[in-house]
Design an enzyme around this catalytic site. Structure first.
Site, PDB file in Angstrom:
ATOM      1  N   CYS A 169       0.804  -1.227   0.000  1.00 40.59           N
ATOM      2  CA  CYS A 169       0.000   0.000   0.000  1.00 40.59           C
ATOM      3  C   CYS A 169       0.834   1.272   0.000  1.00 40.59           C
ATOM      4  O   CYS A 169       0.292   2.380  -0.002  1.00 40.59           O
ATOM      5  CB  CYS A 169      -0.976   0.003   1.176  1.00 40.59           C
ATOM      6  SG  CYS A 169      -2.272  -1.242   0.981  1.00 40.59           S
ATOM      7  N   HIS A 228     -13.352   8.975  -7.333  1.00 40.70           N
ATOM      8  CA  HIS A 228     -12.350   9.106  -8.388  1.00 40.70           C
ATOM      9  C   HIS A 228     -11.313  10.180  -8.076  1.00 40.70           C
ATOM     10  O   HIS A 228     -10.805  10.856  -8.973  1.00 40.70           O
ATOM     11  CB  HIS A 228     -13.015   9.322  -9.754  1.00 40.70           C
ATOM     12  CG  HIS A 228     -13.612   8.058 -10.277  1.00 40.70           C
ATOM     13  ND1 HIS A 228     -14.843   7.611  -9.881  1.00 40.70           N
ATOM     14  CD2 HIS A 228     -13.116   7.123 -11.126  1.00 40.70           C
ATOM     15  CE1 HIS A 228     -15.103   6.457 -10.472  1.00 40.70           C
ATOM     16  NE2 HIS A 228     -14.073   6.130 -11.228  1.00 40.70           N
ATOM     17  N   GLU A 286     -13.105  -1.394   2.593  1.00 38.78           N
ATOM     18  CA  GLU A 286     -12.052  -1.136   1.606  1.00 38.78           C
ATOM     19  C   GLU A 286     -11.994  -2.252   0.563  1.00 38.78           C
ATOM     20  O   GLU A 286     -11.772  -2.006  -0.610  1.00 38.78           O
ATOM     21  CB  GLU A 286     -10.715  -1.006   2.350  1.00 38.78           C
ATOM     22  CG  GLU A 286      -9.551  -0.640   1.469  1.00 38.78           C
ATOM     23  CD  GLU A 286      -8.275  -0.452   2.269  1.00 38.78           C
ATOM     24  OE1 GLU A 286      -8.114   0.610   2.890  1.00 38.78           O
ATOM     25  OE2 GLU A 286      -7.443  -1.381   2.271  1.00 38.78           O
TER      26      GLU A 286
END
Length: 149
Positions: free
Chosen positions: A25, A75, A136
């Protein structure tokens, strides 16, 4: 009248990177987030009110969450503004990308706290934010409960 909890679910796509993290990540990547927002209150009992029987109109809750969370984060890519990722963020913004510079490491845990604070400020006094669940992935999520805070 009894207190009733109602929940509305939202979906949005957001990218992020965890600066200094020792796993995958640390790279810029994205998730298809699912946010469940639960509020608690007493249903309206005033027979002259068009929202009779509702704790809050789902449409009103949707408007708050869309304006505070979904529209800004959908986005977008979230970076911790207190890291060198700010240079990458500025370059992406110059190229027309939607960037959010947060005061925190953009983990699900920190994002759910941020969302709770934003949503709570917009709710009517008669309605309390009960909990948030920010999923998530299909197997990983963070939860925030008012009773814990």
């Amino acid at each position: 009248m009894e207190n009733i909890r109602i929940t509305k679910q939202f979906n949005f796509e957001t990218g992020h990177a965890l600066y200094g993290y020792d796993g995958k990540c640390k790279n810029v990547h994205g998730h298809s987030y699912k946010l469940s927002v639960t509020v608690i209150g007493k249903p309206i009992t005033d027979t002259s009110n068009v929202k009779l029987g509702m704790v809050i109109d789902f449409g009103d809750l949707k408007k708050i969450v869309k304006e505070e969370v979904v529209d800004p984060f959908d986005h977008a890519t979230v970076f911790n503004k207190n890291t060198p990722h700010i240079e990458l963020a500025r370059e992406l913004e110059k190229r027309g990308h939607k960037i959010i510079l947060a005061d925190y490491q953009p983990t699900s845990e920190n994002m759910v706290v941020d969302f709770a604070n934003k949503i709570q400020k917009r709710l009517p006094d008669t309605i309390k934010l009960h909990s948030l669940k920010l999923r998530e992935t299909e197997t990983a999520y963070a939860e925030w409960y008012a009773a814990d805070n």
